[in-house]
Design an enzyme around this catalytic site. Structure first.
Site, PDB file in Angstrom:
ATOM      1  CG  HIS A  73      -1.818  -1.035   1.277  1.00  0.00           C
ATOM      2  ND1 HIS A  73      -2.936  -1.123   0.605  1.00  0.00           N
ATOM      3  CD2 HIS A  73      -2.074  -2.162   2.311  1.00  0.00           C
ATOM      4  CE1 HIS A  73      -3.385  -2.168   0.855  1.00  0.00           C
ATOM      5  NE2 HIS A  73      -2.898  -3.012   1.726  1.00  0.00           N
ATOM      6  CB  CYS A 123      -3.892   2.419  -2.138  1.00  0.00           C
ATOM      7  SG  CYS A 123      -2.710   1.151  -2.168  1.00  0.00           S
ATOM      8  CG  HIS A 126      -4.711  -2.282  -3.541  1.00  0.00           C
ATOM      9  ND1 HIS A 126      -3.596  -2.174  -2.594  1.00  0.00           N
ATOM     10  CD2 HIS A 126      -4.420  -3.500  -4.034  1.00  0.00           C
ATOM     11  CE1 HIS A 126      -2.976  -3.248  -2.581  1.00  0.00           C
ATOM     12  NE2 HIS A 126      -3.434  -4.010  -3.410  1.00  0.00           N
ATOM     13  CG  MET A 131      -7.049   1.155  -0.579  1.00  0.00           C
ATOM     14  SD  MET A 131      -6.100   0.118  -0.262  1.00  0.00           S
ATOM     15  CE  MET A 131      -5.558   0.721   1.185  1.00  0.00           C
TER      16      MET A 131
END
Length: 139
Positions: A73, A123, A126, A131
């Site tokens: 992340h 992120c 993602h 995200m």
């Protein structure tokens, strides 16, 4: 003469007492202090999400980004989606380095001159999975 000296001592003691009392108010009055918040990268249930997804802070506060689950992340503030459209500010808030291990952290301090408003972050690995989050800076 003795009565004048005694009166002056009593008056000096009274003045000193008043100064100490009012001085203690200045020392012990609570001041506004910056807060520290933690945002988990990856939910406890293993979802690709920030916890919390929305966070309300004030200028000067600190956000600790903690790698939690389903790495890697990172945290990137979108320069096109922040109140000032300031690419330099977005870059200074962002942490593009990928966090690979659970428990790794990065820290962001909200600048004292940050414009109030909603700052969107995501992120990179993602983002397509949703995200995305927001930091709301209060004025």
């Amino acid at each position: 003469m003795k009565s004048i000296a005694a009166t002056l001592r009593r008056l000096s003691l009274a003045v000193l007492t008043v100064i100490v009392i009012f001085g203690s108010f200045a020392v012990f009055t609570p001041t506004a202090s910056a807060e520290t918040y933690t945002v988990k990268l990856g939910s406890d249930k293993g979802m690709l999400a920030f916890e919390p997804k929305k966070l309300t802070v004030k200028a000067g506060d600190t956000i600790v980004w903690k790698n939690n689950k389903v790495p890697p992340h990172n945290v990137v503030f979108d320069p096109k989606k922040n109140p000032t459209a300031d690419a330099a500010l977005a870059k200074s808030l962002s942490h593009k380095k990928l966090l690979m291990s659970p428990g790794q952290t990065e820290t962001t301090v909200i600048p004292v001159d940050a414009a109030p408003g909603t700052y969107t972050f995501y992120c990179e690995p993602h983002r397509g999975a949703g995200m995305v989050g927001q930091v709301i800076v209060e004025g």
